[in-house]
Structure formats: structure tokens, C-alpha cells
Design an enzyme around this catalytic site. Structure first.
Site, PDB file in Angstrom:
ATOM      1  N   SER A  31      -0.519  15.657  52.808  1.00 48.73           N
ATOM      2  CA  SER A  31      -1.618  16.680  52.893  1.00 48.73           C
ATOM      3  C   SER A  31      -1.037  17.762  52.137  1.00 48.73           C
ATOM      4  CB  SER A  31      -1.915  17.195  54.240  1.00 48.73           C
ATOM      5  OG  SER A  31      -0.840  18.107  55.057  1.00 48.73           O
ATOM      6  N   LYS A  32      -2.021  19.026  52.229  1.00 53.69           N
ATOM      7  CA  LYS A  32      -1.399  20.295  51.552  1.00 53.69           C
ATOM      8  C   LYS A  32      -0.110  20.632  51.752  1.00 53.69           C
ATOM      9  CE  LYS A  32      -4.163  22.896  49.070  1.00 53.69           C
ATOM     10  NZ  LYS A  32      -3.883  22.237  47.642  1.00 53.69           N
TER      11      LYS A  32
END
Ligand code: GLU
Length: 488
Positions: free
Chosen positions: A254-255
Site C-alpha cells: 500500500s501507500k
């Protein structure tokens, strides 16, 4: 004429990439696209691009453009599409109506408030979430009543109440779901848009998709899809649910693990061919050891057998390393061409634009070895471009007395001013003996010259750098070093 002859010849392999434009494509999405594309290219099949834009509320502006751009940038060309589901609404309605008329789906008039209360109640009682089938057996009277009240219904599928639904996943084998765990899911929303489930299977059928390769987060949707195929008497495609991509900490990528959208990698100076190679290895391998492979080699060898059954771990250091390998593999001309926009953007503002292509071409070979991304190029090369170097003068005094440094700089200036042939070999033949004359270690003396002409302690090979900088600039910089020391 026998009937088969009239049937147009169909490609055995027809796959699709079916992103929802609800965000910018991240590495996981594009890895799915890549695997589908590779599968199609390996089998000489068809790769279809289908934009699943039916969730109006979650659409993100610019997402579709970003998807198309990312695919093009990576060279994942599509044979059909882009096909937009939002332009095919009548097809889905027809399928839903067909199911209703056969008693396999029904109108549901439950209000969002009622559904919300039902959810809360289920949570309170620790029951599994899911529609309670309130409208499954409404009488004609009841329906009329709801319709007169102006409530726009959704269409729900009548999931079987018992039994099991199973399918064969090409990577995971037999998958079985208890039907009692599947609720009566929505097929058509009250705004007339289909849900993912309905549009996805209607299109996979209509587009004669042979294989669905998709992220394993969709695995739990597949029994619903199988039930729909059965209800419609359609032949389902074959399914392969691809292993997840995890971050280095083994949580879902993810980010938090850095850039995730493909365009971010483009902006950070990754080469599409490096990212292509890297993504291919996120879940697939040739032989457990080969890392660098051309696009053709990957296409030639791609097979579902070599897709791993366990999650792939994203390793950014490996991507950087791989990118560096691809950068070094470019011809100097190609490297200069690709580095140019990064230099135009990244060099300090006082460097005159547009940059001189020939100047860049002379610098490029000195930088190419060292850059791991194109975005690093301006930082690695800026001393070739700026008029006045800005560095801390203490760098000049590394392991040498100030008086010795001053003497060495003065002697260097004298020597180069009278020197005419300005190429790396002759420069070395001038400076190498000087170190000894002055009683300095070559490394120390060259280190001093390096700081004076580049403003830094680590730079490309010194004499090649000086050759490219040119005599005038080098003399000026040696003098600047003296001025800096005078100011100490
Ligand atoms: N629209 C879904 C997505 O965004 C497609 C999933 C599938 O391939 O069935 O990933």
C-alpha cells in the site's frame, strides 16, 4: 454447409484487463494487466481492455486516462477496447430481466435505512452480514404497494439456500463454497447501473473470455459468478486468482510502502522496460534465478505453471537495482534522450534552458554508470551545468593542511593554464606526476581536484569530468577554490 463453418474462427485465448476507474492504477492492478497481456501474447490470443465504470459514486476523475497511460507506457497494447461498461447498460438490464422472468432474481424494495438497521442488528447478534431476503417472496400486492410508493427497486439474485458451489482454480485447484454463506446479492442497482458481479459476468460471456486472471481478492466473488453462469446456462471461463503482492513488512502492498501508482514510478525515473521485467517477477519466475529478461523472453516463457501460489513480496531495492541495470544497458544516445526531460525539470533554475543536446550527450556516459533512476540524473550531473559551484569549503581540506592545499591549487592552475590539449589522457599525464612532486598521495591530490572542479567528493572519473567541463571552467573553479579558502 456444416454449421461449424459458419461460426467465425475464435481465438482460443481471450483475456481481459477490467479495471474500475475508482483510483489510479497501482502496481498490483498493473501486474494483473501484465499477466493477462503476457498470457495473451504467449498464446497468440486476444487482450481486451474493459473499463468497469459502473460504480458512479466511487469514480475518480482522471483515473481512466491514468490507466490507459500506464498501460501504454509499459507497452501493454490491447487488441480490443477500451470498452466502457457505462455504455452498455441495456445489455445488463436485459440479463437481469431475463433472470427475473425465470424466477431466478427478484425486485427488492428495502430502503437503505432498513438495510442499515438490519446490518446493525446482525452485528449485535454476531450473525454473519448479508441481506435477510426480506423481499424474496413478496406477493404481487406487496410489490404493487411498494411501487405505488415510488420506491425504485434493486434486482437481487436468488442464491440457493443450501448446497455448495465449487469451481476449479487453475492455480489453487478445487475451491468450494457453502451456498448458505452467499446472500441474495444485488445485480442491478436502483440507478439502473449493474453491480460488478452482473456486469462482469455478462461481459465476460459476451466477449467470449476464455480465462479470467485476476487478483485473489476477487476469489470470494467467484462462487457468485459461477451461480450466475449456471442460472444463465452459460459456460464459465477458467479462473486463476493471482497471489497477492505484499510490502517488505509482509502486509498488503500500500501507500505506506512508498509509491504505488505506476505514474509515480514513471515520474521517479524508472524505465518502463525495467518495471515490466520487475512486475513479471512479482509472482512469476522463469527458473528461480534469472532476473533480467527481455520482453520477448518473458512472453516466450510465460505460463501459469510458473506463477507462485504464495504471495509475492515487493522489494524496492531490487527494483532500483534492476532499473540501474536497464539504464546501463541503454545506448548513450538513448540514455541522453530519456534523461533530457528529467534534466530540464530537475536542474536548478539558473541553468539556461533549453539544454544543449550535444552537451548532454557528452555528459551522459559519465552519469549513466551511476544513475539508478533517471530522476537521479540532475543531482548527479548538476555541476556540469551550473555556473558557480556551491559547496562547503571544508571539503577542500580533507586530510591536507590549508597551506598545502593552496600551494597545490596554485600549481595546478599554473600547469593547466599553459596546457593546451584538453583531454582526459593528457590531463592525467599532467596531474599524476604533480602529486608526487608535491609529496601528496595521488588519491588525496585527485580528491582535492575533484572537490574543486565538481564541488563534491564523489563524482564520475576525474579527468573525463575535467575534459567535459573544459579548460576555462576548470581554471575558473580552481580559482574559486582558492577564493573560498582565502575566506576561511
Ligand atoms: N473491476 C474489477 C477490478 O477493478 C475487475 C475484477 C475482475 O477482474 O473480475 O479489479
Amino acid at each position: 454447409m456444416p454449421e461449424e463453418v459458419l461460426v467465425p474462427s475464435k481465438s482460443a485465448v481471450r483475456v481481459r484487463f477490467a479495471p474500475s476507474p475508482t483510483g489510479f492504477p497501482h502496481l498490483g492492478n498493473i501486474r494483473t494487466a501484465l499477466f493477462n497481456w503476457l498470457f495473451a501474447r504467449h498464446h497468440g490470443g486476444i487482450f481486451i481492455l474493459r473499463i468497469e465504470d459502473t460504480d458512479v459514486a466511487r469514480m475518480v476523475e482522471g483515473a481512466t486516462e491514468s490507466i490507459l497511460h500506464s498501460l501504454r507506457w509499459l507497452g501493454l497494447d490491447w487488441d480490443e477496447g477500451p470498452i466502457f461498461q457505462s455504455q452498455r447498460l441495456p445489455i445488463y438490464r436485459e440479463v437481469a430481466d431475463g433472470l427475473i422472468s425465470r424466477g431466478l432474481a427478484y425486485h427488492c424494495y428495502c430502503s437503505p435505512q432498513r438495510l442499515e438497521e438490519m446490518r446493525k442488528e446482525q452485528m449485535k447478534r454476531k450473525q454473519p452480514p448479508g441481506y435477510d431476503r426480506h423481499c424474496r417472496n413478496l406477493t404481487q400486492e406487496q410489490k404493487k404497494g411498494f411501487e405505488a410508493g415510488g420506491l425504485g427497486p434493486v434486482v437481487r439474485f436468488k442464491s440457493p439456500l443450501e448446497g455448495r458451489t465449487s469451481f476449479h482454480d487453475l492455480l489453487r485447484g478445487e475451491i468450494v463454497f457453502e451456498n448458505s454463506t452467499l446472500d441474495d446479492f444485488v445485480l442491478l442497482k436502483s440507478d439502473g447501473y449493474p453491480t460488478y458481479h452482473l456486469a462482469n459476468i455478462a461481459d465476460d460471456h459476451d466477449m467470449e473470455i476464455s480465462h479470467v486472471l485476476r487478483a485473489d481478492e476477487w476469489l470470494s466473488s467467484t462462487p457468485r459468478h459461477i451461480l450466475l453462469y449456471q442460472a444463465l446456462n452459460w459456460q464459465p471461463p477458467q479462473f486463476a486468482h493471482l497471489p497477492m503482492i505484499l510490502g517488505p513488512d509482509k502486509s498488503k502492498l500500500s501507500k505506506r510502502h512508498g509509491a504505488t501508482s505506476v505514474t509515480e514510478y514513471e515520474q521517479q525515473g524508472y524505465l518502463p522496460e525495467a518495471l515490466f521485467n520487475f512486475l513479471a517477477l512479482l509472482g512469476w519466475s522463469l527458473d528461480d534465478k534469472t532476473e533480467i529478461m527481455s520482453r520477448d523472453t518473458i512472453i516466450k516463457n510465460f505460463s501459469l505453471d510458473r506463477i507462485s501460489k504464495t504471495a509475492a513480496v515487493f522489494n524496492r531495492d531490487k527494483l532500483e537495482w534492476m532499473n540501474g541495470v536497464y539504464i546501463r544497458g541503454l545506448s548513450v544516445e538513448e540514455f541522453s534522450r530519456r534523461a533530457m526531460p528529467f534534466l530540464e525539470k530537475g536542474l536548478s533554475l539558473d541553468v539556461v534552458r533549453p539544454l544543449d543536446v550535444n552537451h548532454v550527450a557528452r555528459i551522459a556516459p559519465l552519469i549513466q554508470e551511476r544513475a539508478r533512476t533517471l530522476a537521479e540524473v540532475p543531482e548527479l550531473a548538476d555541476f556540469f551545468f551550473v555556473e558557480r559551484l556551491d559547496y562547503d569549503s571544508s571539503l577542500l581540506l580533507n586530510k591536507i593542511e590549508q597551506t598545502v592545499v593552496v600551494a597545490a591549487l596554485l600549481a595546478s592552475i599554473d600547469r593547466v593554464e599553459e596546457w593546451d590539449s584538453w583531454d582526459a589522457t593528457s590531463l592525467e599525464s599532467v596531474f599524476r606526476p604533480m602529486a608526487e612532486e608535491m609529496g601528496l598521495k595521488t588519491g588525496v591530490f585527485f580528491g582535492l581536484l575533484r572537490v574543486a572542479v565538481t564541488g563534491r567528493t564523489a563524482a564520475p572519473p576525474l579527468f573525463q569530468t575535467m575534459e567535459v567541463l573544459g579548460k576555462e571552467r576548470c581554471v575558473k573553479r580552481l580559482k574559486l577554490a582558492l577564493d573560498k579558502l582565502a575566506g576561511l
